[in-house]
Design a protein around this motif. Structure first.
Motif, PDB file in Angstrom:
ATOM      1  N   GLU A   8       0.837  -1.157   0.105  1.00  0.00           N
ATOM      2  CA  GLU A   8      -0.056   0.121  -0.103  1.00  0.00           C
ATOM      3  C   GLU A   8       0.954   1.268  -0.154  1.00  0.00           C
ATOM      4  O   GLU A   8       2.006   1.378   0.890  1.00  0.00           O
ATOM      5  CB  GLU A   8      -0.714   0.015   1.387  1.00  0.00           C
ATOM      6  CG  GLU A   8      -1.507   1.086   1.470  1.00  0.00           C
ATOM      7  CD  GLU A   8      -2.673   1.660   0.409  1.00  0.00           C
ATOM      8  OE1 GLU A   8      -2.410   2.806   0.031  1.00  0.00           O
ATOM      9  OE2 GLU A   8      -3.511   0.891   0.190  1.00  0.00           O
ATOM     10  N   GLY A  34       5.334  -2.023  -5.590  1.00  0.00           N
ATOM     11  CA  GLY A  34       5.409  -3.694  -5.968  1.00  0.00           C
ATOM     12  C   GLY A  34       6.699  -4.184  -6.258  1.00  0.00           C
ATOM     13  O   GLY A  34       6.709  -5.284  -5.838  1.00  0.00           O
ATOM     14  N   LEU A  51      -3.323  -6.180  -1.001  1.00  0.00           N
ATOM     15  CA  LEU A  51      -2.634  -5.467  -2.296  1.00  0.00           C
ATOM     16  C   LEU A  51      -3.430  -4.259  -2.708  1.00  0.00           C
ATOM     17  O   LEU A  51      -4.563  -4.526  -2.993  1.00  0.00           O
ATOM     18  CB  LEU A  51      -2.551  -6.660  -3.088  1.00  0.00           C
ATOM     19  CG  LEU A  51      -1.743  -6.468  -4.476  1.00  0.00           C
ATOM     20  CD1 LEU A  51      -0.439  -5.458  -4.486  1.00  0.00           C
ATOM     21  CD2 LEU A  51      -1.892  -7.356  -5.411  1.00  0.00           C
ATOM     22  N   ASP A  52      -2.740  -3.355  -2.634  1.00  0.00           N
ATOM     23  CA  ASP A  52      -3.447  -2.009  -3.388  1.00  0.00           C
ATOM     24  C   ASP A  52      -3.517  -1.984  -4.833  1.00  0.00           C
ATOM     25  O   ASP A  52      -2.430  -2.696  -5.452  1.00  0.00           O
ATOM     26  CB  ASP A  52      -2.870  -0.782  -2.776  1.00  0.00           C
ATOM     27  CG  ASP A  52      -3.162   0.509  -3.212  1.00  0.00           C
ATOM     28  OD1 ASP A  52      -4.722   0.336  -3.532  1.00  0.00           O
ATOM     29  OD2 ASP A  52      -2.765   1.663  -3.178  1.00  0.00           O
ATOM     30  N   GLY A  60      -1.335  -2.979  -9.231  1.00  0.00           N
ATOM     31  CA  GLY A  60      -1.455  -4.030  -8.388  1.00  0.00           C
ATOM     32  C   GLY A  60      -1.818  -5.369  -8.952  1.00  0.00           C
ATOM     33  O   GLY A  60      -1.679  -6.324  -8.416  1.00  0.00           O
ATOM     34  N   SER A  79      -8.437  -1.231  -2.162  1.00  0.00           N
ATOM     35  CA  SER A  79      -8.262  -0.013  -2.762  1.00  0.00           C
ATOM     36  C   SER A  79      -9.243   0.946  -2.628  1.00  0.00           C
ATOM     37  O   SER A  79     -10.435   0.520  -2.143  1.00  0.00           O
ATOM     38  CB  SER A  79      -8.593  -0.391  -4.322  1.00  0.00           C
ATOM     39  OG  SER A  79      -8.433   0.627  -5.387  1.00  0.00           O
TER      40      SER A  79
END
Length: 92
Positions: A8, A34, A51-52, A60, A79
């Motif tokens: 994030e 990432g 995971l964003d 992502g 998100s």
């Protein structure tokens, strides 16, 4: 202790998530991009990835694709964007 990887780019959101999870004895690792997250995953044991979608260096969804090439880890997409279920399936 189970390790949860938080990917994030917003520090406030990541710290809030980690604070809550650490109260329940989870080990949290935070990455704001990432590439660093993928490097960590390739060299360490991870039990879950939060995971964003909007990361500064890659999507992502791109991170998810790379994870899926090697691992069957559980991943939860987090998100602030409005994305539909069909849209998520199309991107992965």
């Amino acid at each position: 202790m189970q390790t949860i990887l938080i990917v994030e780019d917003d520090k406030t959101i990541a710290e809030s998530i980690a604070f809550i999870l650490e109260q329940d004895s989870f080990n949290c690792k935070w990455f704001d991009n990432g590439q660093d997250a993928l490097e960590y995953i390739n060299n360490n044991e991870v039990d879950l990835i939060l995971l964003d979608v909007g990361l500064p260096d890659m999507s992502g969804f791109d991170v998810l694709r790379k994870v899926r090439e090697k691992y069957s880890l559980p991943v939860i997409i987090i998100s602030a964007r409005e994305i539909g279920r069909a849209s998520c399936r199309e991107r992965v």
